[in-house]
Design an enzyme around this catalytic site. Structure first.
Site, PDB file in Angstrom:
ATOM      1  N   ARG A   1      14.543  48.898  13.713  1.00  0.00           N
ATOM      2  CA  ARG A   1      14.173  48.601  12.454  1.00  0.00           C
ATOM      3  C   ARG A   1      13.994  49.839  11.457  1.00  0.00           C
ATOM      4  O   ARG A   1      14.047  49.763  10.593  1.00  0.00           O
ATOM      5  CB  ARG A   1      13.474  47.940  12.448  1.00  0.00           C
ATOM      6  CG  ARG A   1      12.689  47.087  11.367  1.00  0.00           C
ATOM      7  CD  ARG A   1      12.214  45.904  11.637  1.00  0.00           C
ATOM      8  NE  ARG A   1      11.312  45.329  13.034  1.00  0.00           N
ATOM      9  CZ  ARG A   1      10.464  46.162  12.612  1.00  0.00           C
ATOM     10  NH1 ARG A   1       9.526  47.260  12.032  1.00  0.00           N
ATOM     11  NH2 ARG A   1       9.615  45.930  14.128  1.00  0.00           N
TER      12      ARG A   1
ATOM     13  N   LYS B   1      31.163  45.139  -1.790  1.00  0.00           N
ATOM     14  CA  LYS B   1      31.862  44.942  -2.713  1.00  0.00           C
ATOM     15  C   LYS B   1      32.756  46.070  -2.041  1.00  0.00           C
ATOM     16  O   LYS B   1      33.497  46.109  -0.807  1.00  0.00           O
ATOM     17  CB  LYS B   1      31.443  44.509  -3.734  1.00  0.00           C
ATOM     18  CG  LYS B   1      30.392  43.331  -4.019  1.00  0.00           C
ATOM     19  CD  LYS B   1      30.940  42.569  -3.716  1.00  0.00           C
ATOM     20  CE  LYS B   1      29.878  40.581  -3.324  1.00  0.00           C
ATOM     21  NZ  LYS B   1      28.471  41.079  -3.889  1.00  0.00           N
TER      22      LYS B   1
HETATM   23  C1  LIG Z   1      27.442  40.501  -4.472  1.00  0.00           C
HETATM   24  C2  LIG Z   1      26.808  41.071  -5.346  1.00  0.00           C
HETATM   25  C3  LIG Z   1      25.262  40.864  -5.269  1.00  0.00           C
HETATM   26  C4  LIG Z   1      24.111  40.540  -3.826  1.00  0.00           C
HETATM   27  O1  LIG Z   1      24.920  41.611  -2.420  1.00  0.00           O
HETATM   28  P1  LIG Z   1      24.613  40.987  -1.311  1.00  0.00           P
HETATM   29  O2  LIG Z   1      25.470  41.456  -0.346  1.00  0.00           O
HETATM   30  O3  LIG Z   1      26.115  39.679  -1.331  1.00  0.00           O
HETATM   31  O4  LIG Z   1      23.481  39.940  -1.108  1.00  0.00           O
HETATM   32  C5  LIG Z   1      24.641  41.946  -6.059  1.00  0.00           C
HETATM   33  N1  LIG Z   1      24.723  41.859  -7.224  1.00  0.00           N
HETATM   34  C6  LIG Z   1      26.263  42.388  -7.652  1.00  0.00           C
HETATM   35  C7  LIG Z   1      26.767  42.783  -8.365  1.00  0.00           C
HETATM   36  C8  LIG Z   1      27.384  40.973  -6.317  1.00  0.00           C
HETATM   37  O5  LIG Z   1      28.712  41.419  -6.973  1.00  0.00           O
END
Ligand SMILES: *Cc1c(COP(=O)(O)O)cnc(C)c1O
Length: 386
Positions: free
Chosen positions: A55, A204
């Site tokens: 962790r 992303k």
């Molecule tokens: C997806 C996203 C998040 C959150 O991220 P997660 O990995 O889904 O927790 C935060 N900011 C933006 C701009 C995003 O597209």
């Protein structure tokens, strides 16, 4: 590539090599997935290189953190189990009574976490339109500790002037965190523009293949890094080693994927702008974007995120369901194209009146333009629009 000598390696070389030296025992060219919860210690309370419990530290994750630090020009990368966990860790350094100024059009989950979870613990939030940096200044209070901007924003593709936001935050003794998820480090370098923390949902563009959830912060300040590491080990939102490894692998092609996202995004935006069924296109690379000049100054490319207003919920819905190459799904930044209706999906948790006031209507469709052949993408949108 830890040798910063005369010829500092460039972005593509860092993307491929940083944070992944061959494994010393066998010479394996790819770092192992260190699938372990703990580490044998040579003597009591004498862990090898600080590895005492996973962790706190995992070698696969450390590789990912080093790669991200190298790509953003920072000294510390800190990886998390999700983008929201990364943001939460920055905010959890604060105390009840502290105040945060936040862009009003952030990712929907950020607003849900701030208003639904963290406000209950005594933190105070102001949501403002950070396209005008003076709105940030107006919202600053003596107890403001953090300014949180997102640029470009989701899904209205607003741009915030990072340099101006940093100056205002620093005048008020607050930190600036930039959610740079929509840009990726290939298109935007927040730390070089004065931000204290650059944040990404690695779910992303960074990972890029729609097969993990993850988040990462990059920063330069040693004390801030120590504080955030303290929150992470105390709260526990670390990525699993398999996810860290997949992200490490995904980033190796970031500099090859992003130029295609940039080109395809622009081509799709231009096609939609010229289409009679479309009321308005939101894309920072279009000359018609009200902040195109700012985007051109602070970004080197405009990514694959395009929003389009069809002015009518039924037509938005049928565009989202009639495309075949673009698949109807939330999320973004992967190699395959996705389409969604933010008001009903990613931003459904934002109250309807707030959504509508912002312009996130049920006629708004968001496209994550992937790296397929752009002719197929345009043909797909054309048939779905007609
Ligand atoms: C997806 C996203 C998040 C959150 O991220 P997660 O990995 O889904 O927790 C935060 N900011 C933006 C701009 C995003 O597209």
């Amino acid at each position: 590539m830890t040798n910063p000598s005369q010829n500092a390696p460039r972005f593509g070389t860092l993307a491929v090599h940083a944070g992944q030296d061959p494994e010393p025992t066998t010479g394996a060219i790819i770092p192992p997935i260190f699938q372990t919860s703990t580490y044998v210690q040579p003597d009591v309370a004498e862990p090898k290189q600080g590895y005492d419990y996973a962790r706190v530290k995992n070698p696969t994750t450390v590789g990912l953190e080093q790669k991200m630090a190298a790509l953003e020009g920072g000294t510390h990368g800190i990886a998390f189990s999700s983008g929201l966990a990364a943001i939460e860790a920055v905010v959890k350094r604060l105390s009840a009574g502290d105040h945060i100024v936040c862009e009003e059009n952030t990712y929907g989950g950020v607003i849900r976490m701030y208003t639904g979870v963290l406000a209950k613990l005594g933190l105070e939030f102001s949501f403002v339109d950070t396209r005008d940096p003076e709105r940030i200044r107006d919202a600053m209070r003596p107890n403001t500790r953090l300014v949180h901007v997102e640029t470009p924003t989701n899904p209205l593709i607003r741009i915030c002037d990072i340099r101006a936001a940093a100056d205002i935050a620093h005048e008020g003794d607050a930190l600036l965190m930039v959610d740079s998820t929509f840009a990726s480090p290939f298109n935007q370098q927040p730390l070089a523009l004065g931000a204290d923390v650059s944040m990404h949902s690695s779910t992303k563009y960074l990972n890029g293949h729609s097969d993990i959830i993850g988040g990462v912060l990059v920063l330069n300040d040693d004390q801030l890094a120590e504080d955030i590491h303290f929150v992470r080990k105390s709260s526990g939102a670390v990525p699993g080693p398999m996810d860290a490894w997949l992200c490490l692998r995904g980033i190796r092609t970031l500099h090859v994927r992003m130029p295609v996202h940039n080109e395809n995004g622009l081509a799709v935006a231009r096609f939609l702008e010229a289409h009679s069924a479309v009321e308005r296109v939101f894309y920072p690379g279009l000359e018609s974007h009200p902040q195109h000049g700012l985007a051109a100054r602070q970004m080197s490319g405009y990514s694959g995120m395009v929003s389009v207003d069809l002015g009518d919920p039924a037509r938005a819905r049928s565009l989202a369901t009639d495309t075949r190459v673009f698949q109807l799904a939330e999320s973004l930044g992967g190699v395959q194209s996705l389409i969604s209706v933010p008001a009903l999906q990613t931003h459904a948790s934002v109250p309807k009146d707030v959504r509508e006031a912002l312009g996130i209507t049920e006629g708004l469709v968001r496209l994550s333009v992937g790296i397929e052949d752009v002719k197929d993408l345009i043909q797909d949108l054309d048939q779905a629009l007609s």
